[in-house]
Design an enzyme around this catalytic site. Sequence first.
Site, PDB file in Angstrom:
ATOM      1  N   GLN A  78       0.834  -1.194   0.000  1.00 54.82           N
ATOM      2  CA  GLN A  78       0.000   0.000   0.000  1.00 54.82           C
ATOM      3  C   GLN A  78       0.874   1.251   0.000  1.00 54.82           C
ATOM      4  O   GLN A  78       1.249   1.761   1.050  1.00 54.82           O
ATOM      5  CB  GLN A  78      -0.953   0.010   1.197  1.00 54.82           C
ATOM      6  N   PHE A  79       1.165   1.742  -1.211  1.00 51.64           N
ATOM      7  CA  PHE A  79       2.018   2.922  -1.338  1.00 51.64           C
ATOM      8  C   PHE A  79       1.377   4.161  -0.726  1.00 51.64           C
ATOM      9  O   PHE A  79       2.072   5.105  -0.342  1.00 51.64           O
ATOM     10  CB  PHE A  79       2.386   3.180  -2.810  1.00 51.64           C
ATOM     11  N   THR A  80       0.052   4.175  -0.566  1.00 48.18           N
ATOM     12  CA  THR A  80      -0.626   5.354  -0.030  1.00 48.18           C
ATOM     13  C   THR A  80      -0.294   5.624   1.437  1.00 48.18           C
ATOM     14  O   THR A  80      -0.610   6.696   1.947  1.00 48.18           O
ATOM     15  CB  THR A  80      -2.159   5.246  -0.203  1.00 48.18           C
TER      16      THR A  80
END
Length: 150
Positions: A78-80
């Site tokens: 999850q790059f967010t």
Amino acid sequence: MRIIIQRVSEASVTIAGEKISEIKQGLLLFVGIENGDTEEDLLYLTHKTVNLRIFDDEKGIMNRSILDIGGEALVVSQFTLHAATKKGNRPSYIHAAKPEISQPMYNRFCETLERLLHREVKTGRFGADMKVALVNDGPVTIWIDSKNKE
């Protein structure tokens, strides 16, 4: 490197209507890789994850780890987690590592976690549009940043 740890009674990942991974009691981990993350960050977070005492003992006190209860793990990239929100209303992901860096590190995170847990770790699919379902047990949700060890 940042992770969100959720204690779950069940969790799953679905892609394009097909359930690709699911677990029962254990941990759902969202993992975000940042520019400059190293093997040291990865080892810190994997060891912290398997030893974190967030499962109830016989007295109802959070005193057991995922190792102690033989729980399962589901890891989702999850790059967010590295969203910068200081300016404006559209998050910037400038601090999130590019896929050529983050995907191998995500894979190593999963492999290391598997080795420490002595069991298969379920995963999402890196870069895919995933639907994550979970039943948060407690609820227990913990955020850990390898650069900010509080």
